[in-house]
Design an enzyme around this catalytic site. Structure first.
Site, short mmCIF file in Angstrom:
data_model
loop_
_atom_site.label_atom_id
_atom_site.label_comp_id
_atom_site.label_asym_id
_atom_site.label_seq_id
_atom_site.Cartn_x
_atom_site.Cartn_y
_atom_site.Cartn_z
N SER A 86 0.84 2.00 -8.20
CA SER A 86 -0.06 2.67 -9.15
C SER A 86 -1.36 2.95 -8.40
O SER A 86 -1.54 2.48 -7.28
CB SER A 86 -0.32 1.80 -10.39
OG SER A 86 -1.04 0.62 -10.02
N LEU A 100 -3.34 -2.32 -14.43
CA LEU A 100 -3.97 -1.02 -14.72
C LEU A 100 -3.56 0.04 -13.70
O LEU A 100 -3.29 -0.25 -12.54
CB LEU A 100 -5.49 -1.15 -14.70
CG LEU A 100 -6.11 -2.03 -15.77
CD1 LEU A 100 -7.62 -2.04 -15.61
CD2 LEU A 100 -5.71 -1.57 -17.16
N HIS A 111 2.79 -2.61 -6.01
CA HIS A 111 3.01 -3.82 -6.82
C HIS A 111 4.20 -4.62 -6.34
O HIS A 111 4.15 -5.85 -6.29
CB HIS A 111 3.26 -3.43 -8.29
CG HIS A 111 2.07 -2.87 -8.97
ND1 HIS A 111 1.14 -3.65 -9.62
CD2 HIS A 111 1.64 -1.59 -9.11
CE1 HIS A 111 0.20 -2.89 -10.14
NE2 HIS A 111 0.48 -1.63 -9.84
N LEU A 113 8.09 -4.48 -3.94
CA LEU A 113 9.20 -3.94 -3.15
C LEU A 113 10.31 -4.97 -3.29
O LEU A 113 10.09 -6.15 -3.03
CB LEU A 113 8.80 -3.79 -1.68
CG LEU A 113 9.93 -3.72 -0.64
CD1 LEU A 113 10.79 -2.48 -0.83
CD2 LEU A 113 9.38 -3.75 0.76
N TYR A 157 5.26 -6.85 6.61
CA TYR A 157 4.40 -5.70 6.30
C TYR A 157 3.62 -5.24 7.53
O TYR A 157 3.34 -4.04 7.67
CB TYR A 157 3.49 -6.02 5.12
CG TYR A 157 4.25 -6.08 3.82
CD1 TYR A 157 4.84 -4.93 3.29
CD2 TYR A 157 4.43 -7.27 3.12
CE1 TYR A 157 5.57 -4.96 2.12
CE2 TYR A 157 5.15 -7.31 1.94
CZ TYR A 157 5.72 -6.16 1.44
OH TYR A 157 6.45 -6.19 0.28
#
Length: 196
Positions: A86, A100, A111, A113, A157
């Protein structure tokens, strides 16, 4: 004498396997995908940390508000891995970022994976993240991506190009997180040279 109609001749259908669904497809998710998403997420996270990043109503919430910031990997119509994001409008993530979507933000908050258990250890998570980041480069309003993860996921990551920002101010129960960012180069020059 009866002349055989062409309809009785051998059918011109190609021999071999016929596909009714693409073998592998990447697409944005929709609210109709929410249950499949949540089932994969629940299994992936509950077994490791006891917590899901997104509950089912939150999955539906983000897939309704910003489906274009999600990406699902489907194998013959079955969801095998996904990312949900988002928009966020601050440098660092706060508790509000968990629920939000800030439509005027230029940061994508990744948010979650997750990969279906039968498809893990095959590199699918890395491939999906690479595709997602390439896709974000095509969105002119996106400048960077951020996420928070447990320490053991930091090397994963980093291999995808994320950099450590430091400890996240967000905690979930006993869990602490590291916040990471990826500089999305969404400028015109980059877009012109990236196939967008």
């Amino acid at each position: 004498r009866i002349i055989q109609s062409p309809l009785h001749m051998r059918s011109p259908v190609p021999q071999g396997r016929r596909h009714t669904l693409p073998a592998s497809e990447f697409r944005s998710l929709s609210p109709e995908d929410a249950i499949s998403v949540f089932e994969i997420e629940r299994e992936a996270f509950i077994s490791v940390s006891g917590e899901c990043p997104l509950h089912l109503d939150e999955v539906r919430h983000f897939l309704t508000l910003c489906p274009e910031l999600s990406l699902g990997w489907f194998e013959e119509g079955r969801l095998v891995a996904f990312i949900i994001g988002s928009l966020w409008d601050q440098e660092r993530l706060s508790l509000d970022a968990l629920t939000l979507h800030r439509p005027h933000g230029s940061t994508v908050h990744v948010h979650v994976l997750a990969v279906h258990r039968t498809f893990r250890q095959q590199g699918k998570g890395s491939i999906l993240m690479w595709r997602y980041l390439q896709y974000l480069r095509c969105l002119p309003y996106v400048r960077r991506a951020v996420l928070m993860c447990e320490d053991f996921l930091v090397p994963f990551y980093q291999r995808s190009g994320f950099h450590v920002l430091g400890p996240s101010e967000i905690t979930v129960g006993p869990l602490n997180f590291t916040e990471m960012f990826y500089p999305v180069r969404g400028h015109a020059f980059m877009r012109r040279n990236s196939g967008c």
